[in-house]
Each structure stands twice: as structure tokens, then as C-alpha cells.
Design a protein around this motif. Structure first.
Motif, short mmCIF file in Angstrom:
data_model
loop_
_atom_site.label_atom_id
_atom_site.label_comp_id
_atom_site.label_asym_id
_atom_site.label_seq_id
_atom_site.Cartn_x
_atom_site.Cartn_y
_atom_site.Cartn_z
N GLY A 264 0.85 -1.26 -0.01
CA GLY A 264 0.00 0.18 0.26
C GLY A 264 0.34 1.17 -0.01
O GLY A 264 0.75 2.33 -0.98
N PRO A 265 1.77 1.49 0.89
CA PRO A 265 2.81 2.72 0.78
C PRO A 265 3.88 2.66 -0.18
O PRO A 265 3.62 4.45 -1.26
CB PRO A 265 3.46 2.08 2.42
N VAL A 266 4.13 1.85 -1.23
CA VAL A 266 4.40 1.93 -2.52
C VAL A 266 3.63 2.38 -3.63
O VAL A 266 4.21 3.40 -3.91
CB VAL A 266 5.47 0.86 -2.40
N ILE A 267 2.04 1.69 -3.41
CA ILE A 267 1.09 2.30 -4.29
C ILE A 267 1.51 3.80 -3.34
O ILE A 267 1.74 4.72 -5.36
CB ILE A 267 0.34 1.26 -4.75
N ASP A 272 1.93 9.87 -6.22
CA ASP A 272 2.27 10.94 -6.26
C ASP A 272 3.39 11.07 -6.57
O ASP A 272 4.27 12.03 -7.88
CB ASP A 272 3.12 11.23 -4.49
N ARG A 273 4.98 10.43 -7.65
CA ARG A 273 6.31 9.99 -7.95
C ARG A 273 5.25 11.02 -9.41
O ARG A 273 6.44 11.28 -9.73
CB ARG A 273 6.54 8.68 -7.61
N VAL A 274 4.46 9.54 -9.24
CA VAL A 274 4.11 9.20 -11.01
C VAL A 274 4.12 11.44 -11.22
O VAL A 274 4.33 11.72 -11.97
CB VAL A 274 3.36 8.45 -11.36
N ALA A 275 2.69 12.02 -10.63
CA ALA A 275 2.18 13.67 -10.47
C ALA A 275 3.60 14.15 -11.02
O ALA A 275 3.34 15.55 -11.78
CB ALA A 275 1.58 13.47 -9.48
N TRP A 277 6.49 13.79 -11.65
CA TRP A 277 7.49 13.45 -12.67
C TRP A 277 6.54 14.59 -13.63
O TRP A 277 7.60 15.09 -14.52
CB TRP A 277 7.66 12.05 -12.67
N ALA A 278 5.52 14.17 -13.84
CA ALA A 278 4.92 14.74 -15.05
C ALA A 278 4.86 16.31 -15.10
O ALA A 278 5.05 17.10 -15.88
CB ALA A 278 2.85 14.48 -15.09
N SER A 279 5.06 16.64 -13.67
CA SER A 279 4.83 17.91 -13.29
C SER A 279 6.04 18.99 -13.36
O SER A 279 5.76 20.31 -13.93
CB SER A 279 4.25 18.76 -11.94
N VAL A 280 7.06 17.96 -13.83
CA VAL A 280 8.73 18.61 -14.08
C VAL A 280 8.63 18.11 -15.59
O VAL A 280 9.26 19.15 -16.71
CB VAL A 280 9.11 17.88 -13.21
N ASN A 281 8.49 16.87 -16.06
CA ASN A 281 8.88 16.88 -17.27
C ASN A 281 7.10 16.79 -18.23
O ASN A 281 7.62 16.83 -20.24
CB ASN A 281 9.21 15.35 -17.25
N ALA A 282 6.00 16.92 -18.20
CA ALA A 282 5.32 16.93 -18.82
C ALA A 282 5.37 18.35 -19.94
O ALA A 282 5.84 19.43 -19.92
CB ALA A 282 3.92 16.93 -19.07
N ILE A 294 11.22 6.31 -13.05
CA ILE A 294 11.36 7.02 -12.50
C ILE A 294 11.61 7.47 -11.15
O ILE A 294 11.33 7.85 -10.31
CB ILE A 294 9.93 8.37 -12.71
N GLY A 295 12.65 7.47 -11.00
CA GLY A 295 13.38 7.47 -9.40
C GLY A 295 13.25 6.06 -7.97
O GLY A 295 13.14 5.25 -9.19
#
Length: 368
Positions: A264-267, A272-275, A277-282, A294-295
Motif C-alpha cells: 500500500g505505501p509503495v502504491i 505521488d511520484r508519477v504526478a 514527474w509529470a509536473s516537471v517533465n510534461a 522514475i527514481g
């Protein structure tokens, strides 16, 4: 009559998942060993990736990814669906597919590549699969080369010297929980396998049952899990039913508690990490591809902390139970939430917003 072709290997975790599904659904298919030649001539040119299994359909489509293949086949072969129609059963089945597909790969890979007896067996299997017509000596050389990336992936998954004992403790605990369940119930949800059964069978068959050391361990520790494995790999096609009245056996609650405690904590971190990543790389482009990893982030199993890579594909799988929960009507959701109360962390995770969707297209993972 043209049949589907399953391209895969006995040694492959996800091939085991799909083969069991095809056999249970009584779908005609021929199995083709994913040799080096088949990779070169079929898998790579038809899919653009190097992953198995691949299904070449009876109308010559090349499909990759077991979850998408099963969904495609469910639309075509509607008898004895593997997705329950009732809300709680369907949600739990989807959760357990995520658990099997994305989390049990950790003990599966640990036992295969850190136990010398299993490693020797797997290397030989890789060699026989890759160059079936070669001599034993040549197969061993090729097997070592082909298996190298898999054996080398342990740190990527978070398997290290600091947590192998914890991984084994967790796995043995899971075996005990599943053994208690399968003593009372043939499959997860009754007398018919559901999508969760097919998620679990991949690691529990291809690695943890077939590999010799872990196979003996399963025989000794969990004979009822062994019996379930045999029901899955030698099914009575299209038979059985899910339990009535949206029942989910109480014996599955410890398994689900383990899932939410460990995975659960990994999911949540992945979402959060996908969001982030998208905010920086999209860059505003349509269908922007996201990296396979991604890290990294930390996780804990049985009190042992380690680090693993962040896999956006895990989010793609999580979106399935998340969408099931979010799509429920008010009455069903209220009932399901009451029943989820015995699973610490479950409601919090299912309510955690997926602010950046990921999608699969042409075997690539894209920002949605």
C-alpha cells in the motif's frame, strides 16, 4: 481452424498467468517457445518490445501484457467470466491481481536468483528456451547470458542483503494465510477462478512452485496452496461459480491486510511520484511517454527497510481497482466501505486521488 498462439516460456512468470487463463476458458491455442529466433522474427518486430508472453490472435493481432490480453479475450469469450459482477468481489479480485502481478514478484525473484539450486535450474531453463536445438554446454552458456538481466534486477526490485530474511518471513506468512484459505475454498472467491487467482498464479507457479528449492518449501509449508496451483494449471474448463451474495471469505482478510501493509505505501508513493514527474517533465505534447522507472523510494517488509525503483506501470495496474471503487454507486460504495474497515489503509489508498493518469498504447506507457 486458426488458433491463437501463446508465445512464452515455462520459466516465465506472466506466461504462467496467461496459460492458466487460456486453459480455464477453454480457448484454443498453440504454445510457441520464445526462443531467440522467435524474439528476432516475431516478438520484437510485432510488439516493439522484448517482453513475454505475447498472444498472436486467430485474426493475426499481436497482443502483449497479460492484463490487456485477458480483457481482450473476456470480451470475446463471455462464458464463465473471471471478473465477478458484484462490487465487493470484483474490487477484491482486482486488488489481488495487483498484489500478485506487482508485489509477489519480490519473493519470486529473491527465491529464484538468491538460492543457488533455483538459480542453476533457471539458468538451464533459459538456455533450453533460447536455443532449444543446441547442445547442453551451449545452452548453459546462453542461459547464463540470457538470465543475467533478470538476476541483476534484484536491487531494482528492492531485494538486498539487508531484507532477504524479512522477505522470506513475509512470504512464509503469506503461504500460511493462503493455505488456510485454500483449505476451505477451492479458489479465491468460490469454485471458479477470478482475475485475482490469475494474478497470484504467475509468481506462485512459474517461480515458487516450479523452481526446486521453493517448490519443496511450498510442499512442506502449504499443501493446500500446492493443491490450488494444481487446480489452476490443470483446470476443469468453464466450471464453477463465485460465492453468492457478494461474499468474500474472511480467510482472505489476512492476505489483504498484508497487501495494504507492505504494498500500500509503495502504491501511494508511486501515485505521488508519477504526478511529480509529470509536473516537471510534461511538455504539453499528446501521448508523452513516461519512463519505465522514475527514481527510487523506500519500502518496508517485516520491519526491514530497503530502496527500490518507482515503476509507473504499478500505477497503471492500481488504476483498475481504483476505478472500480470510484465508479460504484452510493449504495454499493457505502456497503463496500463498511466491509473494508477491517483492512487498515485500504480506504485511505482507494480515496487517494490519481491526479495524473497513465495509459498504455502500442505497448508503451504514456501520460494520460
Amino acid at each position: 481452424m486458426t488458433k491463437h498462439q501463446l508465445i512464452g516460456a515455462e520459466v516465465s512468470l506472466y506466461t504462467g498467468k496467461l496459460r492458466c487463463y487460456l486453459q480455464y476458458k477453454n480457448i484454443p491455442f498453440d504454445e510457441v517457445v520464445a526462443s531467440g529466433e522467435v524474439y528476432r522474427d516475431t516478438i520484437i518486430p510485432r510488439t516493439g518490445v522484448r517482453y513475454i508472453p505475447v498472444l498472436i490472435t486467430d485474426d493475426d493481432q499481436a497482443l502483449q501484457d497479460t492484463t490487456e490480453i485477458i480483457d481482450y479475450l473476456e470480451r470475446r469469450y463471455v462464458e464463465a467470466p473471471v471478473y465477478p459482477s458484484t462490487p465487493f468481489q470484483k474490487l477484491i479480485a482486482l486488488l489481488l491481481e495487483v498484489y500478485g502481478d506487482e508485489w509477489l514478484v519480490i519473493p519470486a525473484m529473491h527465491y529464484r536468483w538468491n538460492i543457488e539450486e533455483n538459480k542453476d535450474f533457471a539458468v538451464a531453463e533459459f538456455g533450453r528456451t533460447s536455443v532449444p536445438d543446441a547442445s547442453a554446454e551451449e545452452q548453459l552458456i546462453v542461459g547464463k547470458k540470457m538470465s543475467g538481466p533478470f538476476a541483476g534486477s534484484l536491487p531494482v526490485l528492492g531485494v538486498s542483503d539487508t531484507n532477504t530474511k524479512a522477505i522470506e518471513t513475509s512470504y512464509l506468512g503469506l503461504l500460511k494465510e493462503l493455505d488456510r484459505h485454500f483449505k476451505a475454498t477451492p479458489f479465491l472467491m468460490g469454485t471458479r477462478p477470478c482475475i485475482g487467482d490469475f494474478g497470484l498464479i504467475g509468481p506462485l507457479y512459474a517461480h515458487l512452485y516450479r523452481d526446486p528449492y521453493s517448490g519443496r518449501l511450498m510442499q512442506e509449508q502449504a499443501p493446500n496452496v500446492v493443491a490450488w496451483v494444481n487446480r489452476m494449471i490443470n483446470p476443469d474448463p468453464l466450471t464453477g461459480d463465485f460465492l453468492p451474495d457478494d461474499q468474500v471469505p474472511e480467510t482472505l482478510m489476512p492476505v489483504l491486510q498484508r497487501m495494504f501493509r507492505e504494498q500500500g505505501p509503495v502504491i501511494r508513493s508511486t501515485l505521488d511520484r508519477v504526478a511529480e514527474w509529470a509536473s516537471v517533465n510534461a511538455d504539453g505534447k499528446a501521448e508523452q511517454e513516461i519512463s519505465r522507472a522514475i527514481g527510487s523510494h523506500t519500502f518496508t517488509v517485516e520491519g526491514a527497510e530497503a530502496e527500490r525503483l518507482v515503476f509507473p506501470y504499478c500505477q497503471w495496474m492500481w488504476q483498475r481497482p481504483y476505478d472500480c471503487y470510484q465508479g460504484m454507486n452510493e449504495e454499493n460504495r457505502t456497503t463496500v466501505e463498511r466491509r473494508l474497515a477491517v483492512l487498515p489503509g485500504a480506504l485511505e489508498l482507494l480515496r487517494h486521488p490519481v491526479t495524473q493518469r497513465v495509459v498504455r498504447k502500442n505497448n508503451r506507457l504514456l501520460l494520460g
